[in-house]
Scaffold this motif. Structure first.
Motif, PDB file in Angstrom:
ATOM      1  N   MET A 167      76.575  38.895  20.434  1.00 17.44           N
ATOM      2  CA  MET A 167      75.187  39.208  20.987  1.00 17.44           C
ATOM      3  C   MET A 167      74.577  37.732  21.542  1.00 17.44           C
ATOM      4  O   MET A 167      75.173  36.890  21.148  1.00 17.44           O
ATOM      5  CB  MET A 167      74.390  39.934  19.759  1.00 17.44           C
ATOM      6  CG  MET A 167      75.011  40.892  18.959  1.00 17.44           C
ATOM      7  SD  MET A 167      73.903  41.491  17.598  1.00 17.44           S
ATOM      8  CE  MET A 167      74.363  40.064  16.469  1.00 17.44           C
ATOM      9  N   LEU A 168      73.233  38.081  21.886  1.00 14.72           N
ATOM     10  CA  LEU A 168      72.496  36.904  22.011  1.00 14.72           C
ATOM     11  C   LEU A 168      71.474  36.741  20.800  1.00 14.72           C
ATOM     12  O   LEU A 168      71.104  37.638  20.195  1.00 14.72           O
ATOM     13  CB  LEU A 168      71.789  37.220  23.541  1.00 14.72           C
ATOM     14  CG  LEU A 168      72.661  37.160  24.621  1.00 14.72           C
ATOM     15  CD1 LEU A 168      71.623  37.186  26.065  1.00 14.72           C
ATOM     16  CD2 LEU A 168      73.611  35.990  24.753  1.00 14.72           C
ATOM     17  N   VAL A 169      71.040  35.693  20.898  1.00 17.35           N
ATOM     18  CA  VAL A 169      70.051  35.294  19.460  1.00 17.35           C
ATOM     19  C   VAL A 169      68.908  34.714  20.063  1.00 17.35           C
ATOM     20  O   VAL A 169      68.856  33.456  20.912  1.00 17.35           O
ATOM     21  CB  VAL A 169      70.924  34.328  18.792  1.00 17.35           C
ATOM     22  CG1 VAL A 169      69.992  34.153  17.468  1.00 17.35           C
ATOM     23  CG2 VAL A 169      72.231  34.867  18.527  1.00 17.35           C
ATOM     24  N   ASN A 170      67.744  34.642  19.583  1.00 11.81           N
ATOM     25  CA  ASN A 170      66.852  33.871  19.340  1.00 11.81           C
ATOM     26  C   ASN A 170      66.414  33.418  18.030  1.00 11.81           C
ATOM     27  O   ASN A 170      65.938  34.069  17.138  1.00 11.81           O
ATOM     28  CB  ASN A 170      65.241  34.493  19.976  1.00 11.81           C
ATOM     29  CG  ASN A 170      64.332  33.583  19.800  1.00 11.81           C
ATOM     30  OD1 ASN A 170      64.352  32.179  19.746  1.00 11.81           O
ATOM     31  ND2 ASN A 170      62.985  33.827  19.966  1.00 11.81           N
ATOM     32  N   ASP A 171      66.971  32.349  17.608  1.00  9.58           N
ATOM     33  CA  ASP A 171      66.835  31.638  16.333  1.00  9.58           C
ATOM     34  C   ASP A 171      65.601  31.127  16.216  1.00  9.58           C
ATOM     35  O   ASP A 171      65.603  29.664  16.203  1.00  9.58           O
ATOM     36  CB  ASP A 171      67.849  31.000  16.109  1.00  9.58           C
ATOM     37  CG  ASP A 171      68.135  30.123  14.540  1.00  9.58           C
ATOM     38  OD1 ASP A 171      67.620  30.883  13.759  1.00  9.58           O
ATOM     39  OD2 ASP A 171      68.454  28.941  14.513  1.00  9.58           O
ATOM     40  N   VAL A 172      64.626  31.623  15.747  1.00  7.11           N
ATOM     41  CA  VAL A 172      63.046  31.106  15.708  1.00  7.11           C
ATOM     42  C   VAL A 172      62.974  30.273  14.634  1.00  7.11           C
ATOM     43  O   VAL A 172      63.800  30.415  13.452  1.00  7.11           O
ATOM     44  CB  VAL A 172      62.229  32.247  15.363  1.00  7.11           C
ATOM     45  CG1 VAL A 172      60.674  31.841  15.225  1.00  7.11           C
ATOM     46  CG2 VAL A 172      62.238  33.490  16.209  1.00  7.11           C
ATOM     47  N   SER A 173      62.396  29.170  14.888  1.00  2.00           N
ATOM     48  CA  SER A 173      62.503  27.871  14.011  1.00  2.00           C
ATOM     49  C   SER A 173      61.019  27.455  14.045  1.00  2.00           C
ATOM     50  O   SER A 173      60.145  27.560  14.892  1.00  2.00           O
ATOM     51  CB  SER A 173      63.352  26.590  14.662  1.00  2.00           C
ATOM     52  OG  SER A 173      64.724  26.901  14.307  1.00  2.00           O
ATOM     53  N   PHE A 189      64.611  26.886   4.749  1.00  2.00           N
ATOM     54  CA  PHE A 189      64.342  28.157   4.249  1.00  2.00           C
ATOM     55  C   PHE A 189      63.092  28.408   4.873  1.00  2.00           C
ATOM     56  O   PHE A 189      63.146  29.444   5.501  1.00  2.00           O
ATOM     57  CB  PHE A 189      64.232  28.230   2.659  1.00  2.00           C
ATOM     58  CG  PHE A 189      64.234  29.567   1.895  1.00  2.00           C
ATOM     59  CD1 PHE A 189      65.319  30.374   1.790  1.00  2.00           C
ATOM     60  CD2 PHE A 189      62.893  30.523   1.932  1.00  2.00           C
ATOM     61  CE1 PHE A 189      65.324  31.421   1.297  1.00  2.00           C
ATOM     62  CE2 PHE A 189      63.045  31.495   1.368  1.00  2.00           C
ATOM     63  CZ  PHE A 189      64.092  32.185   1.095  1.00  2.00           C
ATOM     64  N   GLN A 190      62.174  28.141   4.431  1.00  2.00           N
ATOM     65  CA  GLN A 190      60.762  28.482   5.171  1.00  2.00           C
ATOM     66  C   GLN A 190      60.659  28.234   6.574  1.00  2.00           C
ATOM     67  O   GLN A 190      59.944  28.941   7.183  1.00  2.00           O
ATOM     68  CB  GLN A 190      59.408  27.763   4.362  1.00  2.00           C
ATOM     69  CG  GLN A 190      59.340  28.257   3.030  1.00  2.00           C
ATOM     70  CD  GLN A 190      58.180  27.512   2.273  1.00  2.00           C
ATOM     71  OE1 GLN A 190      57.687  26.307   2.576  1.00  2.00           O
ATOM     72  NE2 GLN A 190      57.326  28.110   1.359  1.00  2.00           N
ATOM     73  N   SER A 191      61.585  26.992   7.035  1.00  2.00           N
ATOM     74  CA  SER A 191      61.505  26.561   8.476  1.00  2.00           C
ATOM     75  C   SER A 191      62.239  27.582   9.302  1.00  2.00           C
ATOM     76  O   SER A 191      62.357  27.521  10.478  1.00  2.00           O
ATOM     77  CB  SER A 191      61.896  25.356   8.664  1.00  2.00           C
ATOM     78  OG  SER A 191      63.077  25.281   7.879  1.00  2.00           O
ATOM     79  N   LYS A 192      63.010  28.564   8.726  1.00  2.00           N
ATOM     80  CA  LYS A 192      63.656  29.643   9.489  1.00  2.00           C
ATOM     81  C   LYS A 192      63.244  30.873   9.363  1.00  2.00           C
ATOM     82  O   LYS A 192      63.796  31.641   8.208  1.00  2.00           O
ATOM     83  CB  LYS A 192      65.229  29.401   9.119  1.00  2.00           C
ATOM     84  CG  LYS A 192      65.901  28.302   9.614  1.00  2.00           C
ATOM     85  CD  LYS A 192      65.951  28.082  11.339  1.00  2.00           C
ATOM     86  CE  LYS A 192      66.589  26.789  11.921  1.00  2.00           C
ATOM     87  NZ  LYS A 192      66.808  26.911  13.059  1.00  2.00           N
ATOM     88  N   PRO A 193      62.340  31.685   9.913  1.00  5.03           N
ATOM     89  CA  PRO A 193      61.839  32.803   9.740  1.00  5.03           C
ATOM     90  C   PRO A 193      62.804  33.755  10.433  1.00  5.03           C
ATOM     91  O   PRO A 193      63.859  33.534  10.647  1.00  5.03           O
ATOM     92  CB  PRO A 193      60.623  32.915  10.329  1.00  5.03           C
ATOM     93  CG  PRO A 193      60.545  31.750  11.418  1.00  5.03           C
ATOM     94  CD  PRO A 193      61.379  30.776  11.031  1.00  5.03           C
TER      95      PRO A 193
END
Length: 327
Positions: A167-173, A189-193
């Protein structure tokens, strides 16, 4: 084979087989209600799914309908595990250089990895909710694999055979929350929604010759605010292949079918190909001028992440998200 998940009244959605050109789809409840069920019984069910896929590509299949990406959830709306690596060391090197720090020698043979939240992913065309712009919202374009069951201690050669889908990913940070979290010595933790994945997951053979050495040798195309932003090649300068990343996780634990392992932000040394995240451009600006000038994402900003084959056809469909204010 290409698979997707339509949103419905269940948390895990409805499994679809999607045609190669992403134009048509068909539900397959007689085989598996959702993708996790298909992964749990992959050895028996994958051949049946492949038969449907072949028929769908060759002509009409009873019950087939036009495929609508806007109805998709992530292929796995939730997963037993989401672990993300940092396999492109150019990205790591830029971050360290901007801080005036050397890259530890271990980084070149021991992958970086963090465990993200996997209980609820964002659909690929859903907005990114943001409570505070001061948190420094960033996108990260990546590639990921979904595994089958992986035994404890499996080496990279064995792990290659346990990769089921890509898959492709948007690893929101949230970049401005990261320093304080890392300073605690306990990780993100909180920095990775919530993360988003492409509308479609594909078996590695769908990449043809571009899938080799456990890497996807194609450009990852990122548009930001409606303009091209980056197109680094995902197979170039990937220090650790996907089998190596999976083996890293399996060193001390078994992986359950449906585990997702990410590559980290795709990045090339060649700056002419651009970047897959805002932080990388900010690091370059810091190195060259002493301070970053590129702002992080604001409400109303839009990002699009896609990968195309040699003929220019979309392989996974596109992740396309706009930032919205969340009160």
């Amino acid at each position: 084979m290409k698979l997707a998940t339509y949103q419905n009244q269940t948390r895990d959605g409805q499994l679809l087989v999607v045609s190669r050109d992403l134009s048509r789809a068909v539900a397959v409840p007689q085989i598996a209600a959702n993708l996790q069920q298909a992964l749990d019984g992959w050895d028996a069910l994958a051949p049946r799914l492949q038969e449907v896929y072949a028929a769908l590509n060759e002509g009409e299949v009873p019950g087939a309908f036009p495929f609508e990406a806007q109805r998709c959830h992530s292929p796995l709306p939730r997963a037993y595990q989401w672990a993300d690596g940092s396999a492109y060391l150019n990205h790591v090197e830029l971050v360290r250089k901007a801080r005036g720090a050397e890259v530890p020698a271990s980084f070149y043979h021991d992958p970086l990895m963090y465990q993200g939240g996997s209980d609820a992913f964002l659909p690929p065309l859903a907005p990114i909710p943001l409570r505070d712009e001061a948190w420094g919202l960033d996108f990260e374009g990546e590639v990921a694999v979904i595994t089958g069951d992986v035994p404890l201690g499996a080496d990279a050669a064995a792990c290659a055979g346990h990769i089921r889908l890509l898959m492709l990913v948007n690893d929101v940070s949230l970049r401005n929350l990261i320093p304080n979290e890392l300073a605690k010595g306990f990780g993100f933790f909180q920095s990775k929604p919530a993360t988003a994945f492409s509308p479609v997951a594909v078996t590695p053979d769908e990449l043809g010759a571009a899938w080799r050495d456990g890497k996807a040798h194609l450009p990852l195309l990122v548009e930001y605010k409606g303009a091209p932003y980056g197109h680094p090649n995902a197979g170039v300068e990937m220090q650790f292949s996907f089998p190596q990343l999976v083996a890293h996780v399996a060193k001390t634990r078994e992986l359950a079918a449906g585990s997702i392992i990410g590559s980290g932000t795709v990045s090339n040394h060649d700056r002419s190909v651009g970047s897959c995240c805002l932080a990388e451009q900010r690091m370059i600006e810091t190195i060259e001028t002493g301070a970053p000038t590129t702002p992080f994402m604001k409400v109303g900003d839009r990002v699009r992440i896609e990968m195309k084959d040699a003929a220019g056809a979309s392989i996974f469909g596109a992740i396309e998200q706009i930032v919205v204010k969340h009160d």
